[in-house]
Design a protein around this motif. Structure first.
Motif, mmCIF file in Angstrom:
data_model
loop_
_atom_site.group_PDB
_atom_site.id
_atom_site.type_symbol
_atom_site.label_atom_id
_atom_site.label_comp_id
_atom_site.label_asym_id
_atom_site.label_seq_id
_atom_site.Cartn_x
_atom_site.Cartn_y
_atom_site.Cartn_z
ATOM 1 N N PRO A 53 0.838 -1.209 0.000
ATOM 2 C CA PRO A 53 0.000 0.000 0.000
ATOM 3 C C PRO A 53 0.868 1.252 0.000
ATOM 4 N N PRO A 54 0.567 2.231 -0.846
ATOM 5 C CA PRO A 54 1.418 3.420 -0.961
ATOM 6 C C PRO A 54 1.679 4.126 0.356
ATOM 7 N N ALA A 55 0.688 4.118 1.267
ATOM 8 C CA ALA A 55 0.864 4.805 2.546
ATOM 9 C C ALA A 55 1.979 4.179 3.382
ATOM 10 N N LEU A 56 2.355 2.938 3.067
ATOM 11 C CA LEU A 56 3.389 2.243 3.834
ATOM 12 C C LEU A 56 4.785 2.364 3.220
ATOM 13 N N ILE A 57 4.876 3.018 2.056
ATOM 14 C CA ILE A 57 6.191 3.141 1.420
ATOM 15 C C ILE A 57 7.182 3.899 2.301
ATOM 16 N N PRO A 58 6.805 5.057 2.889
ATOM 17 C CA PRO A 58 7.758 5.736 3.786
ATOM 18 C C PRO A 58 8.198 4.858 4.955
ATOM 19 N N THR A 59 7.277 4.053 5.497
ATOM 20 C CA THR A 59 7.638 3.149 6.585
ATOM 21 C C THR A 59 8.654 2.114 6.126
ATOM 22 N N MET A 60 8.470 1.592 4.920
ATOM 23 C CA MET A 60 9.413 0.616 4.381
ATOM 24 C C MET A 60 10.799 1.227 4.201
ATOM 25 N N VAL A 61 10.853 2.462 3.688
ATOM 26 C CA VAL A 61 12.142 3.135 3.518
ATOM 27 C C VAL A 61 12.798 3.364 4.877
ATOM 28 N N ASP A 62 12.003 3.742 5.876
ATOM 29 C CA ASP A 62 12.534 3.964 7.221
ATOM 30 C C ASP A 62 13.097 2.665 7.808
ATOM 31 N N LEU A 63 12.397 1.571 7.615
ATOM 32 C CA LEU A 63 12.892 0.282 8.097
ATOM 33 C C LEU A 63 14.186 -0.108 7.384
ATOM 34 N N GLY A 64 14.245 0.197 6.081
ATOM 35 C CA GLY A 64 15.474 -0.077 5.346
ATOM 36 C C GLY A 64 16.637 0.733 5.866
ATOM 37 N N ALA A 65 16.364 2.000 6.231
ATOM 38 C CA ALA A 65 17.411 2.853 6.781
ATOM 39 C C ALA A 65 17.900 2.327 8.132
ATOM 40 N N ARG A 66 17.005 1.710 8.893
ATOM 41 C CA ARG A 66 17.371 1.187 10.209
ATOM 42 C C ARG A 66 18.095 -0.155 10.130
ATOM 43 N N SER A 67 18.217 -0.703 8.921
ATOM 44 C CA SER A 67 18.861 -2.009 8.774
ATOM 45 C C SER A 67 20.379 -1.918 8.747
ATOM 46 N N GLN A 68 20.916 -0.698 8.925
ATOM 47 C CA GLN A 68 22.372 -0.458 8.959
ATOM 48 C C GLN A 68 23.052 -0.940 7.685
ATOM 49 N N GLY A 69 22.418 -0.639 6.554
ATOM 50 C CA GLY A 69 23.014 -0.955 5.253
ATOM 51 C C GLY A 69 22.657 -2.313 4.712
ATOM 52 N N ALA A 70 21.907 -3.126 5.473
ATOM 53 C CA ALA A 70 21.540 -4.459 4.999
ATOM 54 C C ALA A 70 20.532 -4.407 3.853
ATOM 55 N N VAL A 71 19.757 -3.307 3.778
ATOM 56 C CA VAL A 71 18.782 -3.150 2.689
ATOM 57 C C VAL A 71 19.067 -1.824 1.989
ATOM 58 N N PRO A 72 20.064 -1.811 1.093
ATOM 59 C CA PRO A 72 20.457 -0.553 0.460
ATOM 60 C C PRO A 72 19.568 -0.119 -0.694
ATOM 61 N N ARG A 73 18.807 -1.077 -1.262
ATOM 62 C CA ARG A 73 18.009 -0.759 -2.442
ATOM 63 C C ARG A 73 16.643 -1.433 -2.329
ATOM 64 N N ILE A 74 15.586 -0.638 -2.455
ATOM 65 C CA ILE A 74 14.218 -1.141 -2.318
ATOM 66 C C ILE A 74 13.438 -0.829 -3.590
#
Length: 304
Positions: A53-74
């Protein structure tokens, strides 16, 4: 059937100094190859989320940022089927942009004929056709997606592509390491076969004499030296190439300022075999000399 680099990861940081992942939103017409494009990115090491869902895209990016580089590309595949959904997507992308998160939108396009053929081959209805025909669903979806297509960073027309050809286009656009400032596709085509639907700029070479009417040149293409010499020996040909290349320098500088990273330049003649091919090759050399990474595609050169 059946289309980015690593600089964002090293330069953008979140509120806690976490590296912000790159984000690509994949959308487009149903049947145009969204799933294939997503699979290509997945094979290239991207973390792919289907129908988030589009409303969750910012949350997904934030979770990726918190992965300490484990998820560099979404990469997120979105299926836009209503105005509210589209508005939510625009708001999410606007929120990300205001927070300094750079994103790109990849739009998969195809002709009505190609889409009808694909739906009929798998014996499935179009998701928006309701009680109508497949063409009714396609028309409704195309109308709903018109604004998103206009705002897309990269549009790929898959009408004449098979899976392997689409994968090659995806690899060319997304498999590289450090992303160039601007990437261009120069595509020769024949007007009699229709305009490329994914073209940002269109150039017409039909003001030049047609080598088709020279018997010794007719079997050859614009890739052959004798045809290229003939084309550029015509009055105005070299001047046209010089001035259009100069114009593209201005356009390219503007695209860079606006953050546009991809551009498709379509160069046409009658059949897409001689003049447009030679001019496309000359134009691509000028662009590469100006530091623009360039791919050349000759759409109609092999047609009879």
């Amino acid at each position: 059937m059946s289309e980015p680099g690593d600089d964002d990861v090293s330069t953008a940081e979140g509120n806690g100094n976490e590296p912000i992942p790159q984000l690509v939103v994949i959308s487009g017409m149903s049947g145009a190859g969204r799933s294939t494009a997503a699979k290509c990115l997945e094979d290239l090491g991207w973390f792919v989320v289907d129908n988030l869902p589009p409303a969750l895209i910012p949350t997904m990016v934030d979770l990726g940022a918190r992965s300490q580089g484990a998820v560099p590309r979404i990469a997120v595949v979105v299926d836009v089927r209503g105005r509210r959904f589209f508005d939510n997507l625009r708001q999410s992308l606007a929120d990300l942009a205001s927070g300094g998160v750079r994103h790109r939108v990849l739009f998969l396009e195809a002709s009505d004929e190609a889409l009808v053929r694909r739906f009929e081959s798998v014996r499935r209805p179009h998701p928006l056709q309701g009680d109508g025909r497949i063409v009714d669903g396609i028309a409704r979806e195309r109308d709903l997606l018109r604004e998103l297509r206009g705002e897309a960073d990269l549009v790929i027309d898959t009408s004449a592509l098979n899976v392997h050809e689409l994968r090659a286009k995806m690899d060319a656009q997304f498999a590289g390491g450090e992303e160039p400032e601007l990437r261009a596709t120069v595509m020769s085509f024949g007007f009699k076969y229709g305009l490329p639907v994914d073209a940002d700029l269109v150039v017409d070479c039909r003001f030049l004499p047609n080598p088709h009417w020279v018997p010794e040149l007719r079997p050859h293409t614009g890739l052959d030296d004798e045809v290229s010499r003939y084309v550029f020996d015509q009055p105005g040909a070299k001047e046209f190439l010089d001035r259009y290349a100069e114009l593209l320098r201005i356009v390219a500088a503007g695209y860079r300022r606006e953050g546009k990273r991809y551009v498709t330049i379509a160069v046409g003649c009658t059949g897409g075999k001689h003049r447009s091919v030679a001019m496309s090759e000359g134009l691509s050399r000028r662009l590469m000399a100006d530091g623009v990474e360039t791919v050349v595609v000759h759409r109609d050169m092999g047609r009879e």
